[in-house]
Design a protein around this motif. Sequence first.
Motif, short mmCIF file in Angstrom:
data_model
loop_
_atom_site.label_atom_id
_atom_site.label_comp_id
_atom_site.label_asym_id
_atom_site.label_seq_id
_atom_site.Cartn_x
_atom_site.Cartn_y
_atom_site.Cartn_z
N ILE A 296 -20.34 -49.97 33.78
CA ILE A 296 -19.46 -49.97 34.96
C ILE A 296 -18.74 -51.26 34.85
O ILE A 296 -17.38 -51.17 35.13
CB ILE A 296 -20.12 -50.02 36.41
CG1 ILE A 296 -20.96 -48.69 36.44
CG2 ILE A 296 -19.16 -50.06 37.46
CD1 ILE A 296 -20.18 -47.20 36.33
N GLU A 297 -19.50 -52.48 34.69
CA GLU A 297 -18.56 -53.87 34.40
C GLU A 297 -17.81 -53.75 33.35
O GLU A 297 -16.39 -54.27 33.30
CB GLU A 297 -19.62 -54.90 34.38
CG GLU A 297 -19.02 -56.38 34.29
CD GLU A 297 -20.02 -57.49 33.99
OE1 GLU A 297 -19.59 -58.51 33.96
OE2 GLU A 297 -21.22 -56.91 33.89
N ALA A 298 -18.13 -53.01 32.20
CA ALA A 298 -17.28 -52.98 31.17
C ALA A 298 -15.66 -52.06 31.47
O ALA A 298 -14.83 -52.24 31.05
CB ALA A 298 -17.57 -52.38 30.07
N ILE A 299 -16.07 -50.79 32.03
CA ILE A 299 -14.92 -50.05 32.48
C ILE A 299 -14.25 -50.81 33.25
O ILE A 299 -12.89 -50.60 33.02
CB ILE A 299 -15.77 -48.72 33.02
CG1 ILE A 299 -16.18 -47.86 31.98
CG2 ILE A 299 -14.61 -47.93 33.67
CD1 ILE A 299 -17.03 -46.59 32.52
N GLY B 299 -8.53 -51.40 17.63
CA GLY B 299 -7.70 -50.82 18.95
C GLY B 299 -8.99 -50.89 20.17
O GLY B 299 -8.53 -50.73 21.34
N ALA B 300 -9.98 -51.25 19.84
CA ALA B 300 -11.20 -51.02 20.99
C ALA B 300 -10.98 -52.35 21.91
O ALA B 300 -10.43 -53.40 21.25
CB ALA B 300 -12.44 -51.18 20.47
N CYS B 301 -10.94 -52.12 23.13
CA CYS B 301 -10.86 -53.23 24.27
C CYS B 301 -12.45 -53.69 24.73
O CYS B 301 -12.45 -54.78 25.33
CB CYS B 301 -10.23 -52.79 25.28
SG CYS B 301 -8.49 -52.30 24.94
N GLY B 302 -13.34 -52.91 24.21
CA GLY B 302 -14.68 -53.30 24.55
C GLY B 302 -15.70 -52.90 23.81
O GLY B 302 -15.38 -51.84 22.64
N PHE B 303 -16.86 -53.39 23.60
CA PHE B 303 -17.92 -52.82 22.74
C PHE B 303 -19.27 -53.37 23.18
O PHE B 303 -19.72 -54.26 23.83
CB PHE B 303 -17.79 -54.10 21.43
CG PHE B 303 -18.77 -53.62 20.24
CD1 PHE B 303 -18.12 -52.98 19.35
CD2 PHE B 303 -19.96 -53.95 20.05
CE1 PHE B 303 -18.80 -52.29 18.08
CE2 PHE B 303 -20.49 -53.47 18.95
CZ PHE B 303 -19.95 -52.55 18.02
N LEU B 304 -20.02 -52.19 23.55
CA LEU B 304 -21.13 -51.98 24.25
C LEU B 304 -22.41 -51.59 23.31
O LEU B 304 -22.21 -50.61 22.52
CB LEU B 304 -21.12 -51.24 25.57
CG LEU B 304 -20.42 -51.72 26.70
CD1 LEU B 304 -20.67 -50.57 27.91
CD2 LEU B 304 -21.37 -52.78 27.10
N LEU B 305 -23.55 -52.33 23.47
CA LEU B 305 -24.72 -51.50 22.84
C LEU B 305 -25.39 -50.66 23.87
O LEU B 305 -25.42 -50.53 25.01
CB LEU B 305 -25.67 -52.71 22.82
CG LEU B 305 -25.50 -53.76 21.91
CD1 LEU B 305 -26.59 -54.98 21.82
CD2 LEU B 305 -25.29 -53.34 20.20
#
Length: 220
Positions: free
Chosen positions: A128-131, A113-119
């Motif tokens: 900020i861009e991911a949000i 269910g994740a919409c994004g994956f960040l290191l």
Amino acid sequence: MHDFLGADRPCQAASPAISILAVDDHSLILGGIEAVVKAAPDLRFVGGARTAAEAIELYRRHEPDITVVDVNLPDRNGIEVLREIRGLRPDARLIVLTTYRGDVLAVQALKSGACGFLLKSSLEMELIEAIRAVHAGKRYITADIAAEIAAHVDAPHLSEREVAVLKLAAAGSSNKQIARELAISEQTVKGHMSNAFGKLGAADRAHAVAIAVQRGVLYL
């Protein structure tokens, strides 16, 4: 009455700030997320949680637009938190934050269910861009992770039992101890280990564990 700069038309309501909940057991990471969010005029930080239990409690209380969740939490797996939050609200928008670059972990998070994956290493530059992307209904995956997923798209998956054997091996258990722990024979343990070596392209136990951690099969 004359229209003076649109005076006879209703003013457009200002868009509400995007509310953010952060979940990480490290105070420095939480503080960093809070600082980055508070510096953006269109974002609002509603809280930080250090455990899965706190995360669920704060999610229920605030129902944030975006929740940023670390994979490695002290009381529960972060992937389980994703699933529980999605159970509470199927349209919840979640971003996974991790130190692991592994394609396996990323795919597991996205399927959960994740919409994004960040290191965490790209937190300051990309958060900020991911949000904003996830809030707009898009997926956001760090370029390095996207490349890892593409590189291993056809790679064979390890079975649950093979992962269990590798996890115990990573903890320093011998084949005999693994067999006792999983209630299987030592020969079966050797078979699972051999299969894992082949699927990971590993030469030995230590190499297999290292690759498994790198790809996110294991996160220790």
